[in-house]
Structures are given as structure tokens and as C-alpha cells.
Design an enzyme around this catalytic site. Sequence first.
Site, PDB file in Angstrom:
ATOM      1  N   GLY A 169       0.814  -1.212   0.000  1.00 51.60           N
ATOM      2  CA  GLY A 169       0.000   0.000   0.000  1.00 51.60           C
ATOM      3  C   GLY A 169       0.846   1.260   0.000  1.00 51.60           C
ATOM      4  O   GLY A 169       0.608   2.187  -0.776  1.00 51.60           O
ATOM      5  N   ASP A 170       1.833   1.315   0.883  1.00 54.07           N
ATOM      6  CA  ASP A 170       2.737   2.471   0.920  1.00 54.07           C
ATOM      7  C   ASP A 170       3.489   2.621  -0.391  1.00 54.07           C
ATOM      8  O   ASP A 170       3.692   3.740  -0.884  1.00 54.07           O
ATOM      9  CB  ASP A 170       3.725   2.309   2.066  1.00 54.07           C
ATOM     10  CG  ASP A 170       3.094   2.533   3.424  1.00 54.07           C
ATOM     11  OD1 ASP A 170       2.682   3.664   3.709  1.00 54.07           O
ATOM     12  OD2 ASP A 170       3.009   1.567   4.204  1.00 54.07           O
TER      13      ASP A 170
END
Length: 399
Positions: A169-170
Site C-alpha cells: 500500500g505504501d
Amino acid sequence: MTLTGALENIRVLEIGTLLAGPLTGRFLADFGAEVIKIEPPDREDPMRRWGQQVDGDGLLWPIQSRNKKCVTLNLREAAGQQVFLDLVRHADVVLENFRPGTLEKWGLSYDALAEVNPRVILLRTSGFGQTGPYSERAGFGSVGEAMGGIRYVTGYPDRPPTRVGISIGDSLAALFSTIGCLTALEERHRSGRGQVVDTAIYEAVFALMEGLVPEYDLTGYIRERTGNVLPGVAPANIYATKDGKYIVMGANADTVFRRLAAAMNRPELAEDERFSTHGARGANMEVLDQIIEEWTREHESEHVLSTLEQYGVPAGKIYSAKDILEDPHYLARDMILSMQHEKFGAFKLPGIVPKLSRTPGEVKWLGPTIMGSHNDEIYGQLLGYSETFLEELKREGIV
């Protein structure tokens, strides 16, 4: 530490921590941007200690902070905020990944930044974006992955949702923030003005979820966890080999499946009504996968792979870190760099993606191990602060 590259005239102030913000800075620095990472003088970026360590130092830090210059600055104090605004006058981009409202609390809203530098671009990465009912929530990458949809479909149908083995996600948010930065820089050539780039982690994940929404909205179909296969797509699985390895192959197209059947010395499979079309193979996936794995289990992985390569069937071994470091293609493409680190000695790290023909990216140095390594250069040379003033800032805990 001379910077060259496609972005060599771009100066970036990085005030994010951990993953999403600093990864954006790394992508920009790889292509020559001067990235100045700012840490509080009393609190180092946790990434310095994250993950596997050697003598207390994290092994991800030199990768995430490569090509960057590191300074310290206390943004919670008015004097530090003024120093930051002095830096903004000389910057093209400010990137941050705090909870929305943090910069505003410090008197460093976009309006405040644009007042001293109308050309500055503010990259803002957060869990849920700068607006909306969830904007003020704390939002780590794991939450963004869950609410963006990827965790629901990751794993096996008889088990709870699982995660991908990295902070996907990051990383996706960093990629979208980088795209937004480059887009805003291009637009600035026409308007002469900066703007805000607002990236939400959950949106970065959701943006890659393919046909998830119309599939449900128009047909009521909800994608579920399916392990290593995609429903209706076969053969596209992992297969065990005689030496205990696993290979993945994608032979679901009609022409490729015919080549696979020939490679297995089973050309009749391509004419079998159970497997002769894409739809039929999807409907008979389990039987087909069993037939294929009976063949792969008879041979060593290298034999299977060389045979599939000979017949033009896309396939590859599932790599561990050891496999990656030993692969000649990685080396030929400069994807395994070997550099000297001041503490670790010989240090291998990932290369640069993508490859540019005229102005390729380059890793020129690994991240400084000492906080504030570039304070004198940035504050003394770039801003022209006197030694007396710098000493005063140090006594007050501002730098």
C-alpha cells in the site's frame, strides 16, 4: 555528491517518515533530484532501525535514503517553521506523509508555502486523503490495503484474508505521488505555479483493483480469494518440480497452450474438448493443472524451464533473495548494485526502474548514517546562515 540526471535541477524537501513519503523521495532522487530529508533533531526516522539490523542499524535505511541529504529541523517550534519557510523559497517540491492537518497546525499550510514560493508543489500522502469524512483518521499502509480492496482478494478461499509480503500500500502510494509530482512539474512549465498533489493510500490500492467495481455493480459478482489461480484462467498456476521447487507459468492463450502441450509431448491435449478453448480450460482448471503438474514433477526445475523456454511458454521459478542475487539477467540489467557503505562495507541493493536511454538514474551514495550530516551545507551554504546563528539554533534545539 554532484547530482546529475533528468531531475537534476529539482530540489525536494522531504518531511515524511517511514515508507510512503520517503519512497517517493527515493524515486525522485534516483533520477537526480536534490532531496533534502528533514528529521526532528531529537527523533530519528524509525526507518533507520526497521527490519533486519546489523549492529543496531536497519538494512532498509540505506536503500530508502540513497542519494538524499539529511538535515535536522524542529518543525514544532516557530523558529524551526521559519527556517523551513526559508528552505521553501529555494525548493521546487515539498513532500510529506503526516496525518492531514499537521502542517496547518504548524503554520505550514500550502497557502503559507505558496506565499513565499508560488512555484512550490506540495506532495501530500496520507491514509485517506486531505478531504472526506475519514481524512483525519490515522491511516497506515495496512489499513489502506484492507479498505482499498486488495486484502479481501489475497489468500486462499478457506482461510482469512492475508497480506502481500511487502508494504504494497505504501509503495503504490509512493508511485502515484511520484506520478503526481512529475505531472505537476510539467504543468508548472505552462502556468508558472505550483499546486497540491493529494494521494490517499487506500485510493492508490483501489486504483489497481481492475474490474472489481463494475463486476459487482452490474452483475452482483464479488471477487473472492482464489489462492494462486484466477477463476476461468488456465493454465496459470504454480507447479511443483522434481527437485522441490515451484515454477509459475502462464499458458492460458490458445496459441500458447498448444505450445505447452507440445512441450509436454502431449499435443493431443490441445485438441481435447476439455482444453481446446479458453473457456473450456477455465471450466476444467483442476483437471488440467493436475495433468501439468504430473509432468513437472517428473523433471528438475531447470529442465522444465528450459523446455518451456524452447517452446515459447512464459514461465519462471519463484525466486527467493538467493535466486535473485544469482540470476544473470538481474546482473546484466544492473538491478543488483554493489556499493560501499560506511558501516556495512560491501552492500547490495536494488537498481533503478525504469531505464532511461539518455539520462538514466544513478545511485551515487547511500543514506547518511548520522542525523544532520548535511546541516552545514544546507543551512550554511544554501541559506547563507552564519555560524553564530546556526549555533544559536542548535542551542535552542531547532537543528
